[in-house]
Scaffold this active site. Structure first.
Site, short mmCIF file in Angstrom:
data_model
loop_
_atom_site.label_atom_id
_atom_site.label_comp_id
_atom_site.label_asym_id
_atom_site.label_seq_id
_atom_site.Cartn_x
_atom_site.Cartn_y
_atom_site.Cartn_z
N GLU A 1 0.84 -1.20 0.00
CA GLU A 1 0.00 0.00 0.00
C GLU A 1 0.88 1.25 0.00
OE1 GLU A 1 -2.67 1.24 -0.53
OE2 GLU A 1 -4.40 0.23 0.31
N ASP A 2 0.37 2.31 -0.60
CA ASP A 2 1.10 3.58 -0.51
C ASP A 2 0.84 4.24 0.84
OD1 ASP A 2 -1.55 3.92 -1.23
OD2 ASP A 2 -1.19 5.68 -2.48
N ASP B 1 -4.73 5.12 6.05
CA ASP B 1 -5.38 6.30 6.59
C ASP B 1 -6.41 5.82 7.62
OD1 ASP B 1 -6.66 8.73 6.99
OD2 ASP B 1 -6.75 9.27 4.90
N PHE C 1 -2.47 16.23 3.96
CA PHE C 1 -2.79 15.61 2.68
C PHE C 1 -1.53 15.58 1.81
CE2 PHE C 1 -4.53 14.82 -1.46
CZ PHE C 1 -5.48 13.87 -1.17
N ARG D 1 0.63 12.34 -9.26
CA ARG D 1 1.24 11.03 -9.00
C ARG D 1 2.68 10.98 -9.50
NH1 ARG D 1 -2.92 7.44 -7.43
NH2 ARG D 1 -4.94 7.76 -8.42
C1 PRP Z 1 -5.77 5.37 -0.92
C2 PRP Z 1 -4.65 4.44 -0.53
C3 PRP Z 1 -5.33 3.35 0.21
C4 PRP Z 1 -6.52 4.04 0.83
C5 PRP Z 1 -6.24 4.32 2.27
O1 PRP Z 1 -6.29 4.93 -2.13
O2 PRP Z 1 -3.96 3.95 -1.64
O3 PRP Z 1 -5.75 2.30 -0.63
O4 PRP Z 1 -6.72 5.27 0.13
O5 PRP Z 1 -7.33 4.97 2.88
P1 PRP Z 1 -8.13 4.35 4.07
O6 PRP Z 1 -7.11 3.78 5.06
O7 PRP Z 1 -8.86 5.55 4.65
O8 PRP Z 1 -9.05 3.31 3.57
P2 PRP Z 1 -7.24 5.83 -3.04
O9 PRP Z 1 -8.64 5.42 -2.84
O10 PRP Z 1 -6.88 7.26 -2.84
O11 PRP Z 1 -6.91 5.38 -4.50
P3 PRP Z 1 -5.58 5.43 -5.35
O12 PRP Z 1 -4.63 4.44 -4.71
O13 PRP Z 1 -6.01 5.03 -6.71
O14 PRP Z 1 -5.02 6.84 -5.31
#
Ligand code: PRP
Length: 182
Positions: A102-103, A106, A155, A168
Site C-alpha cells: 500500500e502507498d 489512513d 494531505f 502522482r
Molecule cells: C488510498 C490508498 C489506500 C486508501 C487508504 O487509495 O492507496 O488504498 O486510500 O485509505 P483508508 O485507510 O482511509 O481506507 P485511493 O482510494 O486514494 O486510491 P488510489 O490508490 O487510486 O489513489
C-alpha cells in the site's frame, strides 16, 4: 466540503532521497524475513505502484507480483468509507506468502476490506507493507507489518499519491495545502 488547491508550490514532506533510502531499508528487511520463500507482492492500485516498483528492486529473494484495483476516495480528500474492487487478482493466492503493498494507510477501511477478501482465498501468510502510515487517522484497527514513514494528518501527493488523479508523477512527497472554495 469542496476544496481548491492554493496556488503555491507544494511543500516537500519527504524528499526522493529520503524515500529511496527508506525503501532500500524496507527491501532489505522484508528480504531477510522472507528468506527461503517467494513472496507474492500484491500492489494496491493505483497509488502503490511507484512504491512497489522501487521496492521490488531492493528485494533479495525471488518475488511474484500481482495488482488489485481498489477505489475508496472519489475525487475529494476525505475517505468515503466506500471500497470497491476495480481490478481483481490475476492468479490464485492459495498457499502463497502474500504481501500487500500500500502507498498509505489512513482510516484503515481499505486495508480491513482487503485483508478480509484476501484471507478468504486462504494464503499461507498475509502481511502488509505501507510506505506511509497516518496512524492518528485510524478508524478501523489495522496495522502494517512494514511501514516506511509515520506521518501527521496532512494531505500528501507525489510518488504515486494523487489529488483528483493529479500529482502522482512527482518524485518527492509533498503536502498539499487546501483552502475552502468560495
Ligand atoms: C488510498 C490508498 C489506500 C486508501 C487508504 O487509495 O492507496 O488504498 O486510500 O485509505 P483508508 O485507510 O482511509 O481506507 P485511493 O482510494 O486514494 O486510491 P488510489 O490508490 O487510486 O489513489
Amino acid at each position: 466540503m469542496d476544496h481548491a488547491r492554493i496556488n503555491q508550490p507544494p511543500e516537500v514532506l519527504l524528499s526522493r532521497y529520503e524515500i529511496e533510502q527508506r525503501v532500500a531499508e524496507l527491501g532489505a528487511k522484508i528480504s531477510l524475513d522472507y528468506r527461503g520463500r517467494v513472496p507474492h507482492m500484491v500492489g494496491v492500485l493505483k497509488g502503490a505502484w511507484v512504491f512497489m516498483a522501487d521496492l521490488i528492486r531492493h528485494m533479495e529473494v525471488d518475488v511474484t507480483v500481482d495488482f488489485l484495483g481498489i477505489s475508496s476516495y472519489g475525487s475529494g480528500t476525505q475517505s468515503s468509507g466506500e471500497v470497491k474492487i476495480t481490478k481483481d487478482l490475476d492468479v490464485s493466492i492459495l498457499d502463497r506468502d502474500v504481501l500487500i503493498i500500500e502507498d498509505i494507510l489512513d482510516t484503515g477501511r481499505t486495508l480491513k476490506y482487503l485483508e478480509d477478501v484476501l484471507l478468504a482465498h486462504k494464503p499461507r501468510s498475509l502481511r502488509v507493507a505501507a510506505l506511509l502510515d497516518k496512524r492518528s487517522r485510524r478508524i478501523v484497527p489495522v496495522r502494517a507489518d512494514y511501514v516506511g514513514f509515520e506521518i501527521a494528518d496532512v494531505f500528501v501527493v507525489g510518488y504515486g499519491l494523487d489529488f483528483d488523479q493529479k500529482y502522482r508523477q512527482l518524485p518527492d512527497i509533498h503536502v498539499l495545502r487546501l483552502a475552502p472554495t468560495l
